[in-house]
Structures are given as structure tokens and as C-alpha cells.
Scaffold this motif. Structure first.
Motif: not given
Length: 399
Positions: A351-354, A337-349
Motif C-alpha cells: 500500500y505504501q509503495r503504491l 490481520a491474523r493471516d498466517r499464510i500471507v501476512q498483512s504487513k506485506f499488504g501494508r508495505r
């Protein structure tokens, strides 16, 4: 005690208190530079060590400092360090419950029943072990081969490393792709993970690829595909069951793993595992983190050769999210959640697409973790990620 020794001890204790708070602070502070990013990655992972360090500093401050103002200052610094570390450790039970719920949500209530008992007994018994934080995660010897040439694109030699169980046999294939902003790294990194998985009954292939900016996309994808072709051709030699193959990548390597697994003409794969990988390069360019310690836009321009405005189609075809239009191999997404390189919000998006594409997928998020958290193999975050990763992996291979 002489005056010199009193001054020395006073200085030492004050220094210990200050160092403890400084290091602990990076559990919650965002890192503005690459140097400080190393602290921000490592501090949450060695939290139990820092807790002990701060406790010792607090005790010494209370016992050895006789000047009231300095005593209270040192004790306050150590107390704040203890508080920061304590809050992270206190969050572990709730985090592992959420991760367990995410596994059930993605794979089903009885997903563990699909894993053979003999496989389950070899897995970690607990998501987090304080003992392992201090003494390390136990590993034994494996067979290990290096310098295995698998391709020579445009005269650039590419090699892989192979980790195998000691006992000769036929094992599921786990292909591991390292990260490094597509610009650096080698197959030797994260060797502890590769060795650990080989001990659990996998043939692990740690592969190499050409680096940007000398070699721009799609060179890296071509190299991954070449490695997969090589593994299929030489499967018997390396005791790999290519009918049971999974790709796992970290950061830019996770991006390549997803990209290779999601191609319309991809070789059959059982699953893909993404540790904090970029999924939509256009969004990543347009919405960089703040602070941005590695300059995300410069990294993407070096990888692709321009901006999204200059080469929009290249950004699109280089994004794993572009291919989420049909059911894809089961996918595990692991982000901090604290990732400052690849933000976790992109991972959550992602996930929803998958989910919308009817792809079996699990999303795990670790609230205190930074990018590359698993660089500390026995760290708090990697213990949690490892526990659920090996269960997802076994489910994908043996269901």
C-alpha cells in the motif's frame, strides 16, 4: 429422571461447553497445521453462530448440572467462548468505520457520488447484517456457462466459467482468479461471489491456469494473459464491455491479478482487486509466518523452482511490488490481520509503495480475519469486504 439419563445429560452438557470453547478459541489462536487452519479460518466467520451455541451451552450448564464443581467448570468454558465471540462482534462497528475512512482516504470524500444511483441501489445497504449471517446473502439465478476453452498451452486444456445477468445486454467485465498456492483450485470455487456480482450487473469470467510444480512461473502469468486476450476477442459473444474491465484475485490468484495488471505491456484495465495476495516473494520467503501451516518456503520453491538465493531475478520479476515504479491501475488491497499464510504487513508495505507511485489505492484490514476468510460467503469478514469491494468496483468502472 433415572441415573443413566442424568449421566447422559451431564456428559452431553459438558461436551457442548467444551466444543463451544474449543471452536471459539480458534478466533484468537494461530493454527499450526492445515487441519487446524480450517478452524481458524472458519471460526471468526461463524462467530454469531458460535455466540448462540455458547449461550445455549451456558444456559444448559447452569440449569442441568447439579454438581457444583462441574457446573462452574462448564459455565466457565461457555462464558469464555461467549467472551471471545462477543469481543469480535463488538469490534465490528469500529472496524467498518476504519474501512469507511480508508475508502474516503483513497478515493475521496465524494467517491460515492460518482457511482450512478441505479448502481448504488443494487449494492448491499449495510456493511454487516446479523440476519445474513444466519440465513445467507440473498442471490437469484444467473446465466452460467462452464467449460469454455480459451487456451491449450503445451497440450494442457484451460477453460473458464462465465456468469451473466439474466437480461441480455452489455456489462462491465470482472475477471476472477482463484487461489490455491498456485498448485490447486479451479474456476468453480467462490461461485457465490461470482453469482452475486453477475446479479449486480457484471459479466464475470472465472478463469483457470496451469498449476505448479508441474508448470512453473511464468506459465501462470501467460495463462492469465491468454484468458484476457480471449475475453477481448469474444467480448461481444459474452456481452462484456472490455473497456470496463477489472481483475480480482484471491491469494495466489491475487498475485497473478496484480502481476498481469502491472506489466508494462498490460492491456488497459480499470482496476485490480487483491484479496490477501503475495506481493513480494523474496520477503515472503525470508520472513515466513510463525506458525507456518502450509510451509511457505516449500510453496514458493515449487512455484518458482528454487530459493531466492538460487534464482533472485526470478523472484524479483515474479513479485508485483517489482513493477510499482509508475502510476498503475487503481488497486484495492484486502487483508486479514491474523493471516498466517500471507501476512498483512506485506499488504501494508505494498500500500505504501503504491501511494509513492501515485497509484490510487485503498487498503482494508480486518482485525480478526484469517487467510481465505471469504470462503464463508455470508461470514462476518466477507460481508464487510463485499460491501466495500462492490463500491470500489463501481467507482473504478463508472467514475
Amino acid at each position: 429422571m433415572t441415573g443413566i439419563w442424568k449421566v447422559f445429560l451431564l456428559t452431553l452438557v459438558l461436551l457442548l461447553s467444551g466444543i463451544g470453547l474449543f471452536l471459539s478459541a480458534w478466533i484468537v489462536l494461530p493454527a499450526p497445521t492445515m487441519f487446524l487452519l480450517t478452524l481458524a479460518v472458519g471460526a471468526p466467520e461463524v462467530c454469531p453462530w458460535l455466540l448462540g451455541f455458547n449461550a445455549i451451552a451456558f444456559l444448559l450448564s447452569w440449569l442441568w448440572i447439579y454438581r457444583p464443581r462441574l457446573k462452574y467448570l462448564a459455565c466457565l468454558a461457555s462464558f469464555l467462548g461467549l467472551l471471545i465471540c462477543g469481543l469480535e462482534l463488538a469490534a465490528i462497528p469500529q472496524t467498518q468505520m476504519k474501512m469507511s475512512d480508508a475508502m474516503v482516504l483513497g478515493l475521496g470524500v465524494n467517491y460515492l457520488d460518482k457511482i450512478p444511483v441505479e448502481i448504488r441501489t443494487e449494492m448491499r445497504s449495510h456493511p454487516f447484517s446479523l440476519t445474513d449471517s444466519f440465513v445467507g446473502i440473498h442471490r437469484n439465478r444467473t446465466r452460467h456457462q462452464t467449460g469454455i476453452r480459451f487456451a491449450n498451452p503445451n497440450g494442457v486444456p484451460l477453460s473458464m466459467e462465465v456468469y451473466q445477468p439474466l437480461k441480455v445486454g452489455k456489462y462491465p467485465a470482472l475477471v476472477v482468479i482463484y487461489g490455491g498456492a498456485w498448485q490447486r483450485g479451479n474456476p468453480s470455487v467462490n461461485f457465490e461471489f461470482n453469482q452475486y456480482m453477475a446479479l449486480r450487473g457484471y459479466t464475470v469470467f472465472a478463469i483457470n491456469y496451469r498449476h505448479a510444480p508441474q508448470h512453473r512461473f511464468p506459465a501462470q502469468l501467460e495463462d492469465v494473459r491468454a484468458a484476457l486476450d480471449f475475453i477481448r476477442i469474444h467480448a461481444v459473444e459474452y456481452e462484456a464491455d472490455v473497456e470496463k474491465m477489472v481483475l480480482l484475485g484471491r491469494s495466489s490468484g491475487a498475485h497473478l491479478a496484480m502481476l498481469a495488471a502491472y506489466q508494462p505491456d498490460a492491456l488497459p484495465l480499470r482496476a485490480v482487486i487483491n484479496y490477501y495476495g503475495p506481493v513480494n516473494l523474496t520477503e515472503g520467503y525470508n520472513d515466513p509466518p510463525s506458525p507456518d501451516p502450509i510451509n511457505i518456503r516449500r510453496v514458493l520453491e515449487a512455484f518458482l523452482g528454487g530459493t531466492p538465493q538460487e534464482i533472485p531475478q526470478k523472484y524479483e520479476i515474479a513479485s508485483p511490488s517489482h513493477y510499482v515504479t509508475r502510476p498503475l491501475p487503481p488497486t484495492l488491497l484486502v487483508y486479514g490481520a491474523r493471516d498466517r499464510i500471507v501476512q498483512s504487513k506485506f499488504g501494508r508495505r505494498m500500500y505504501q509503495r503504491l501511494l509513492k507511485s501515485n497509484t490510487t489505492t485503498v487498503y482494508l484490514e480486518i482485525p480478526w480475519a484469517e487467510h481465505a476468510f471469504d470462503a464463508v460467503f455470508n461470514g462476518v469478514s466477507n460481508q464487510l469486504a463485499l460491501y466495500y469491494t462492490e463500491r470500489f468496483l463501481a467507482w473504478a468502472l463508472y467514475r
